[in-house]
Each structure stands twice: as C-alpha cells, then as structure tokens.
Scaffold this active site. Structure first.
Site, PDB file in Angstrom:
ATOM      1  N   HIS A 401       0.716  -1.251  -0.101  1.00 45.19           N
ATOM      2  CA  HIS A 401       0.118  -0.018   0.111  1.00 45.19           C
ATOM      3  C   HIS A 401       0.996   1.196   0.030  1.00 45.19           C
ATOM      4  O   HIS A 401       0.318   2.442   0.481  1.00 45.19           O
ATOM      5  CB  HIS A 401      -1.057  -0.047   1.162  1.00 45.19           C
ATOM      6  CG  HIS A 401      -1.649  -1.411   1.485  1.00 45.19           C
ATOM      7  ND1 HIS A 401      -2.437  -1.921   0.544  1.00 45.19           N
ATOM      8  CD2 HIS A 401      -1.482  -2.031   2.606  1.00 45.19           C
ATOM      9  CE1 HIS A 401      -2.932  -3.172   0.915  1.00 45.19           C
ATOM     10  NE2 HIS A 401      -2.297  -3.204   2.194  1.00 45.19           N
ATOM     11  N   CYS A 402       2.182   1.086  -0.645  1.00 42.58           N
ATOM     12  CA  CYS A 402       3.031   2.178  -0.444  1.00 42.58           C
ATOM     13  C   CYS A 402       3.563   2.928   0.631  1.00 42.58           C
ATOM     14  O   CYS A 402       3.889   3.657   1.112  1.00 42.58           O
ATOM     15  CB  CYS A 402       2.669   3.609  -1.178  1.00 42.58           C
ATOM     16  SG  CYS A 402       2.389   3.062  -3.330  1.00 42.58           S
TER      17      CYS A 402
END
Length: 459
Positions: A401-402
C-alpha cells in the site's frame, strides 16, 4: 438509532452498484458519481483555456476555474484561495514543498518524519537528504519516528526525542493508509512548536507538513485550527476523477518560498526581463503552465456533491453552484461521513476479529482510525487472498500500500497485507459479505464460485 447517512439514496448517484460490484478499495480511489461524469460533458461545449484569452468562453471558464480554488479553500478552512495550490496528486504536492524549501535547508539541519508514512511522505525527504543536497555540498539528515507495533499508534515520546533546534520540518501522516491510525496532530504541532528552529520568516519553530490523503476524505479538517503549515490531499479519494491534488500552505510561506515549477502563467503579466523575473500573485505563482482546468472545476464540485450526499442526497443544495459553503455545513456533512465510515469499520473489525488465524493491523477502536482495515491470514499470501476475494466479488487491495516502511517495521515477509476500505456508499451488508469471504478464504473454502456479480446477473 437513525443512520447518519441515507446510504440507499446515496447509492442511486453511482453506476457501480448496478454491476454488483462491492467496492471496498476506497483508500486507493473512490467511485465517481454520475453527476461528475455528466459535468465533464456539460463543460465541453464552452471549453477554453484560462487566464489566456479575451473571449467570453475563456473568461467564463476562468471564472469557474478560480471559483474552484475558493470552494477548496472553504472546505478545508483556509483563509482564501491564496493558500491553495493544485497539483496532480498528493505526491506531487509534497514534492512541491520539498523543492520549494530545498534551498532553505542549512548545513546540519534535519527533517523528522515517521515509519508510518506513505512513500510519498518519506521518499522525497530521503532523496533530498541522500541524493540532492549532497550534490550541492550540504549535509541534512532525516529522522524516523517509530510507532507501537501492537497498537499502531505513533510513539510521541520517540518523536519528541528526534525534534531539536535544527529540525526545520516535521512531516507526518494525518491517518495511516496501512494501519488506519489517526495521528494526534495537535500533539505533533506542539512538539514542532517547541523546537526553537529559526525559520527565514523569523518564527522559532519547526514547520509541520501533513499528508492528509486518508484524512480529508472522511473527516472534518480545519487547517487553521490545526495550525498546519502545509497539508496535502487528493481528490480521487473523495469521489472525483484522477489528476488533481491539493497543497494547502500558509499564505505567508507560499509568498516567501520559491516556486516548484517555472514557466507560463506563474509570471506576473509582462514582468519578464533579461535581468529580472517577477512572479505572479498567489495562488497563481504555483500554477505554472496550462492547468488541469476541467479537473479542477469537477474536483471542487465533487466537494459540493459530497456534502449534498451526506446531508440531503435527494435534494442537492450545493452541487452545480458557486454558493459559498459555510464551515458549519462542512462540519455537519463530514461528521456524518465520518460517523458512517466508523460504523462500517467497527462492523468489519468485529467480524474479521472472529476469524481464526487473522492478524489485524492498527487500533482495534474504530474511533481511533479511518475506514480501512489491513490484515493477513496465517499461511496465506496476501495477494492470493485478494485474488480469492475478487472471485467472490469483493474488491480489496494487497501489497504494501506504498507504506513500505511500516510493513518492514512489523517484520512482514513479504512486506504486504490485504486491505478492505470503505466509504459513504458502502452498506453494512457489503461489509458482512466481505467478512464472510475472508472467513471462507481463511478456512480454505471456495470464496467466489457464486459471488455477488453472478447473483446479480442471474436476477
């Protein structure tokens, strides 16, 4: 008790429910209402460039474009459009701060951020300290505050220990896109205030930049009450199409700083000389080149429509107008969105928490988090879990999710998790279907042979 949002009335504004989709990847991007798609089409006949023509079409489009800044400013509580700059997304807005402040950093300064951050609020500072400033012969350090691995809460004591008289900037997320944790921004502001760092403006405190990409879409935010120096968010996480992000900055900081991008329209009219260039007034100093005109207009209208959906979905009052939105209206509308999201998230946490072999990340109290739940199933690859959920018609997301630093901090191998995230058009039944699908995957049962899409198609 009456629901804060008339979800069935809200859903009538969207096309995706007719396809049987269960859209639970809203932390990445939300779904666009029909009205915004139609608005794009309605603007096409009168489309013209802004600030670059004397035609009626150009002047009318310029008025709509400039009004969009006013709407955005009112929505976040800014004093006016001079505190708003538009970019492509949150990432670019944060980079704009980095490049604008780049030449202000002095030898021995530091930036403090956290291991909870989206890569957008870590990698630019890493690059500045490790790759850009060293080439200019300047040493600036970055420091990372940890979070509690059990609760997902930011370790404020550790953060305080990292901030000192050489901390020019403190950067933190308003809400984690992995842990869901809401950051206590007032406490962070107090720590930044106490640093004593001497800024070029004469202020003695560290600046505070907040990545609010996960905070603004589901919360009432007042930038002046929070006293943030910079705040960034994206419209594609709050109903609008892709391509427009916002940077709020205190006007005196934006006036004093160097621009991020240079070129057309950010220059004062006629003020380019062989030995001098004068920049445009705010906010146009930060609007180099031809902007995303329709994107800005539609995004501002998305804010108006969001309030309408929360407050009176069958009787829109603000969408399609330039009617000033009052702070009381924004507070009432966003509090309804927040309450509904919290109900959905609490339902998801209760259901998922009963599944054997599940690990849920972040606070277990839905009031302490935004409307997302990231988890892993014992012995299951998170990407495989997301693929199985997709076969059940549940749209989730798997990966880091970065938020790579946080996954590494928890020792996750691979650094990944599966995430469900909700918005005001999701229903309790959809949450239950998502939980049931996760339970089926955890138990090794087929999760998607008769999913929601198939059932809808059969009706």
């Amino acid at each position: 008790m009456r629901d804060p949002v008339d979800v069935q009335a809200v859903r009538r504004h969207f096309a995706f429910p007719t396809l049987g989709r269960i859209a639970t990847n809203n932390a990445a991007s939300t779904q666009p209402p029909r009205e915004l798609v139609a608005l794009y089409q309605s603007l096409a006949p009168g489309y013209e460039n802004v600030h670059r023509g004397q035609s009626s079409a150009s002047q009318e489009m310029t008025a709509l474009f400039e009004e969009s800044y006013d709407t955005i400013a009112r929505f976040v509580g800014a004093s006016g459009r001079d505190g708003i700059a538009l970019y492509r997304n949150t990432t670019e807005a944060i980079n704009a701060v980095m490049y604008s402040l780049l030449t202000e950093f002095r030898e021995g300064d530091n930036v403090v951020t956290t291991t909870m951050e989206h890569n957008s609020n870590y990698v630019p500072w890493y690059a500045m300290c490790r790759e850009i400033l060293p080439r200019l012969g300047r040493r600036v350090d970055y420091r990372l505050a940890r979070f509690d691995p059990h609760t997902g809460e930011l370790d404020l004591d550790h953060l305080a220990s990292l901030i000192d008289a050489r901390t020019k900037l403190v950067c933190c997320t308003g809400a984690s896109n992995f842990l869901g944790t809401r950051t206590p921004l007032r406490a962070v502001r107090a720590l930044a205030d106490a640093s004593g760092y001497l800024q070029p403006t004469g202020e003695r405190r560290s600046y505070l930049l907040v990545d609010a990409a996960q905070l603004v879409p589901g919360s009432f935010v007042d930038v002046r009450a929070l006293d943030v120096d910079y705040l960034a968010f994206s419209f594609h996480k709050m109903l609008a199409p892709f391509g427009v992000g916002v940077l709020y900055g205190k006007p005196h900081l934006l006036a004093a700083a160097l621009p991020f991008l240079y070129g057309g329209d950010m220059i004062a009219e006629g003020r380019v000389f062989p030995d001098r260039v004068d920049y445009n007034r705010l906010p146009w100093k930060y609007a180099a080149g031809t902007p995303n005109i329709l994107g800005a207009v539609v995004s501002a209208q998305a804010l108006r429509l969001l309030l309408d959906l929360a407050l009176s979905p069958d009787r829109p009052a603000y969408f399609g107008t330039a009617e000033p939105i009052e702070r009381s209206t924004v507070r009432a509308g966003m509090n309804r969105v927040s309450t509904w999201n919290r109900q959905l998230t609490g339902r998801a946490l209760d259901g998922l928490g009963a599944i054997d072999g599940i690990t849920i990340y972040g606070p277990r109290d839905p009031a302490r988090r935004t409307s997302l739940v990231a988890f892993n199933l014992a012995g299951r690859d998170p990407v495989g879990v997301a693929e199985a959920l997709n076969r059940a018609g549940i749209e989730s997301r798997a990966g880091c999710h970065c938020a790579t630093l946080a996954h590494h901090a928890l020792g996750l191998t691979p650094p990944a998790s599966c995430r469900l995230s909700f918005y005001l058009y999701n229903t309790p039944d959809e949450v239950d279907q998502a939980v049931a699908a996760v339970a089926a995957v955890a138990a090794g049962r087929p999760a998607g042979l008769d999913g929601p899409r198939e059932r809808v198609a059969a009706r």
